[in-house]
Motif scaffolding. Sequence first.
Motif, PDB file in Angstrom:
ATOM      1  N   HIS A   1       0.858  -1.191   0.000  1.00 49.34           N
ATOM      2  CA  HIS A   1       0.000   0.000   0.000  1.00 49.34           C
ATOM      3  C   HIS A   1       0.889   1.233   0.000  1.00 49.34           C
ATOM      4  CE1 HIS A   1      -3.620  -2.350   0.839  1.00 49.34           C
ATOM      5  NE2 HIS A   1      -2.937  -2.983   1.787  1.00 49.34           N
ATOM      6  N   GLN A   2       0.333   2.351  -0.408  1.00 47.63           N
ATOM      7  CA  GLN A   2       1.076   3.606  -0.354  1.00 47.63           C
ATOM      8  C   GLN A   2       1.216   4.098   1.077  1.00 47.63           C
ATOM      9  OE1 GLN A   2      -0.924   6.368  -2.947  1.00 47.63           O
ATOM     10  NE2 GLN A   2       0.131   5.618  -4.776  1.00 47.63           N
ATOM     11  N   GLU A   3       0.238   3.771   1.925  1.00 49.73           N
ATOM     12  CA  GLU A   3       0.273   4.216   3.308  1.00 49.73           C
ATOM     13  C   GLU A   3       1.298   3.403   4.101  1.00 49.73           C
ATOM     14  OE1 GLU A   3      -3.459   5.092   1.355  1.00 49.73           O
ATOM     15  OE2 GLU A   3      -2.477   3.183   1.758  1.00 49.73           O
TER      16      GLU A   3
END
Length: 451
Positions: free
Chosen positions: A94-96
């Motif tokens: 994920h980008q997070e």
Amino acid sequence: MPPTLTPRAAALRALITDFIRQRRDDKLNKLAPDDDAKREALLANYQPTTWLSNLVQRALEVQFVTHLLKATHPDIKITEATNLYCYPNKLPPHQEVGSHLLGPTFNNDLTGNAAISSAFYKFLEQKFDGKALLELATSRDSDFAAALSNDSELSQKWLEIFATLQQPRINLASHSRAKQVYWLVGYEPAKDEHYHLLAPLYPSALAQRLYQTIQEHRFGEAAKAARQARREQRDHPHGYCDYPQLAVQKLGGTKPQNISQLNSERKGNNYLLASLPPQWQSLGLKPPLNTEDALLRFGRRNDVRRLVRQLRVFLESQPPQNKDAQDRRDDLGNALLEELLLFGKEMHEGLPPGWSADTRCRLPEYQQLWLDPWRADADADFAARWHGEDWPQEVAKRFGRWLNQQFDASPLEMGDAEFRHWARELAGDLGWQAQHDQTRRQLAAMAKEQA
């Protein structure tokens, strides 16, 4: 005759034996010299085969995890709901920021029966050739199995038990005391089958990495040296990190070991970074030039518009003539007065003294006196008019007229009585009077310094 061990297996057995001996000696040192009965019992229980046998018999009471549920509620047993062990490199990216970023080196956690958690954790977290004994167990390492016991059948059984310590003790299930979110994935909100049940788990391995990183940034020797250099205004090869508005969540209360092993090592401390929206960087406060009424800008403030709207809705509802209704009206009116005081304070503190002397300033004099009081420090005529004390009444009257005008498009009929009421409210407001008195004292102190 015991089987011949490979050199590697012999080294592993020595590691295991030394670990058990050290735990035994720690307990022996705490006994009274004449307590022979307890001493004999300890010596018997800490024979390597006996100790390992007692340990594996309680294996179902603990579980190695990376995501645990007891942080949500400490009374949830591992046999009542699911905890998970997830390798970070097998999690979806994920980008997070999340557990998927931990990489191959991360901290295992252990939850379950706090009375035996420490023994399981410290035993299986021992390193051999750079690998934890737990990792050797999950890979079914033959030398590790041979090191556990001379009985090959027994040693293989123990190896399998250790290898399953990462597996949940119950089929996938949440708990009534856990946090749960029913997420609509279908099109029929009235049908249960159109929902997924989301049960968030505490990312213990990620929390440990965050804790270790922040601790190093706050209390590590490198950070201390950088801070000391800054205090002494010396050059330094690197900077340091600060964490504004850092919060600490205590898990487990006085018994952090009841949550998990890592939580116990952190003494229950779990850092929470500030979760705040970005702050708007304005271009700076500008003086109210080229306008004939500063209250026009005041009326465009978001909080002011919200309060005016609430007051209009309340009055249009034709509230009963009782104390509750009067208190509600007064609360909204007082909130508007507080906004007016804040508006003036921002002008006093955010604008340079004398801005009202600009030729583009078309404000009436009473508003110039109200919003630019520090001009009196350098302008004797302005100071004389400021101390004339008439202008505060003019501000109060203009506020009353302005507030009445906010209801022009409303079916409410606002007249002289309402105007006088709003004006009296400001003129008699203690905050307004206190602000005026404080400004007068500051101007007097400035004048005394110049004398």
